[in-house]
Design a protein around this motif. Sequence first.
Motif, short mmCIF file in Angstrom:
data_model
loop_
_atom_site.label_atom_id
_atom_site.label_comp_id
_atom_site.label_asym_id
_atom_site.label_seq_id
_atom_site.Cartn_x
_atom_site.Cartn_y
_atom_site.Cartn_z
N LEU A 406 0.80 -1.23 0.00
CA LEU A 406 0.00 0.00 0.00
C LEU A 406 0.83 1.28 0.00
O LEU A 406 0.31 2.35 -0.31
CB LEU A 406 -0.94 0.01 1.21
CG LEU A 406 -2.08 -1.01 1.18
CD1 LEU A 406 -2.78 -1.07 2.52
CD2 LEU A 406 -3.07 -0.67 0.07
N PRO A 409 1.33 3.37 -3.82
CA PRO A 409 0.33 4.32 -4.32
C PRO A 409 0.30 5.64 -3.56
O PRO A 409 -0.06 6.67 -4.13
CB PRO A 409 -0.99 3.55 -4.14
CG PRO A 409 -0.59 2.11 -4.20
CD PRO A 409 0.76 2.05 -3.55
N GLY A 437 -3.81 2.35 -7.81
CA GLY A 437 -2.83 1.55 -7.08
C GLY A 437 -3.48 0.83 -5.92
O GLY A 437 -3.21 -0.36 -5.66
N LEU A 438 -4.36 1.53 -5.18
CA LEU A 438 -5.07 0.90 -4.08
C LEU A 438 -6.01 -0.19 -4.59
O LEU A 438 -6.13 -1.27 -3.98
CB LEU A 438 -5.87 1.95 -3.30
CG LEU A 438 -5.08 3.05 -2.61
CD1 LEU A 438 -6.01 3.94 -1.80
CD2 LEU A 438 -3.99 2.48 -1.71
N ALA A 440 -5.56 -1.94 -7.31
CA ALA A 440 -4.70 -3.06 -7.73
C ALA A 440 -4.29 -3.89 -6.52
O ALA A 440 -4.25 -5.13 -6.59
CB ALA A 440 -3.47 -2.53 -8.46
N PHE A 441 -4.01 -3.23 -5.40
CA PHE A 441 -3.65 -3.98 -4.19
C PHE A 441 -4.79 -4.89 -3.77
O PHE A 441 -4.59 -6.06 -3.44
CB PHE A 441 -3.31 -3.00 -3.05
CG PHE A 441 -3.12 -3.67 -1.72
CD1 PHE A 441 -1.89 -4.21 -1.39
CD2 PHE A 441 -4.17 -3.78 -0.81
CE1 PHE A 441 -1.71 -4.85 -0.16
CE2 PHE A 441 -3.99 -4.40 0.41
CZ PHE A 441 -2.76 -4.95 0.73
N PRO A 465 0.84 -3.15 -7.16
CA PRO A 465 0.25 -1.84 -6.84
C PRO A 465 1.19 -0.68 -7.12
O PRO A 465 0.77 0.35 -7.67
CB PRO A 465 -0.05 -1.95 -5.34
CG PRO A 465 -0.22 -3.40 -5.10
CD PRO A 465 0.76 -4.07 -6.01
N SER A 469 0.65 2.32 -10.04
CA SER A 469 0.69 3.74 -9.69
C SER A 469 1.77 4.48 -10.47
O SER A 469 1.53 5.59 -10.96
CB SER A 469 0.95 3.90 -8.18
OG SER A 469 -0.15 3.46 -7.43
#
Length: 523
Positions: A406, A409, A437-438, A440-441, A465, A469
């Motif tokens: 995390l 991102p 990005g979040l 994708a996580f 992630p 990003s």
Amino acid sequence: MNSLDWSVLIGYFAVMVAIGIWSHKRVDNVSDFFTAGGRMPWWLSGISHHMSGYSAVMFTGYAGIAYTYGVTSFVTWSFPIALGIAVGSKLFAPRINRMRSRLHVASPLEYLKNRYDLRTQQALAWSGMLLKIVDVGAKWAAIATLLAVFTGVSLNEGILITGAVTAVYCTIGGLWADALTELGQFVIQLLAGIAMFVAVVAELGDHGGFFGVWDEPGLQGHAEPLVGPYGTVFLLAFLFIKLFEYNGGMLNQAQRYMATATPREAERSARLSAVLWLVWPLVLFFPMWMSPLLVESQKADGSDSYALMTEQLLPHGLLGLVIVGFFSHTMAMCSSDANAIAAVFTRDVAPVLSARARRWNDRSGLIAARVATVVFLGLSMAVATQVDSPTFKDIITVVIKWVAGLMGPIAIPMMLGLLRPFRRSGPTAALTSWSMGLLAFWLVNYPVHWAVEGGVPLEYQVSIPLAVSLVLYVLIGYAKPEDTPERMAVIERVNTDGDSAAAAVPAPAKAPDAASARTPDSP
């Protein structure tokens, strides 16, 4: 532990509180509390930067990795950190220092409302605070786990003891107290680490000695640099992650750069930290690599191996010193995180939520900073009690998967926004890269992970992630450039020391008024 060990531990706690009380007289305003007023010597900043990156997770989670896989614990953790900080000493440290001296900010995220807009700053501030609560919660759980091994106190009691002592000194003395206690903690760590190293080497005579021990069947594969889930992709991912994380992406290290007097001193501070990260973990890790020959872990992940070895090899007194070393790691990181998050809340979040916060004077701002520090520590201690729950699983899962996955991102817009090559990337690029990005996580770690037989490998859980990003931040910047004169002025001010930078930059230290809150693109 006997009375001698308890005396060492209690004496350590007393010294930490005394340092906090002494540091209190050096704190007159919010700038002193969060950035030491820019008066911290480079060598103290460097040691503080180094120490604030440790925690008891090294002696639990990473001890388990060392117990199971050997030297890959160094190759895929402290080596990427050392390399990332070395690169960041030129790339980020001077620019972050200029944020304080030229933009007059006290929080690492405070400059974002002028570099991007208010929405971007708030998105990164809130997500950063929430992530740090989980991160620090894992650190409290790690030290409480060790305390349970040595003393038999429960997990919750251990969390309460360490959190309460940390709250006292870092709330009273601010960043000065953090840095000075970290200096003392570094000395303690040095003595404890050497004591453990010598004790383990003395036990290796029956196993071929210092050099021949690697041929022992119990250490088969332990000399391989990349094994198990910690392969080449994982190493490359961590190189990028640690470049951003340990140069300011996790906020507390950025404060150490901001606390020095000049950009040059910030650079020297980073170099010292990089050297320490390259050399000192080798001394700390060596006993962990040897642990399969000396103890049998009672936990499947090997996370109790170092504590068991310490109890077995060290006499009382030295045992107490090593336990103090465990505490010093965790308290150093958690206190610095608490200070950083209090800065973000006090300087970035509170003024948006409350009109009264925009009118805080030095005294009321300082009170708010201390209250925010206590609240953050309390929330993180509450999360610590849930670390072994089905939601968070074990300590190392929280630290590696959640924090590493995390952090990217959040850090990409913050860190790359300082650099001229990314001047085209504005609010659209920042918010899109952050949100995707979040997302994708979440996808990689949950729906996709559940759908793939055997699950998604760890290296992809933490790297995808950040990669999402990074790519979106760059591509959207070129597809939709938002390099306004006001944003370019901010970039120039953090990239130049002379008077050639743009003369007029809106002062980010002042909270936005209601009008600016309604028009996020306004500087």
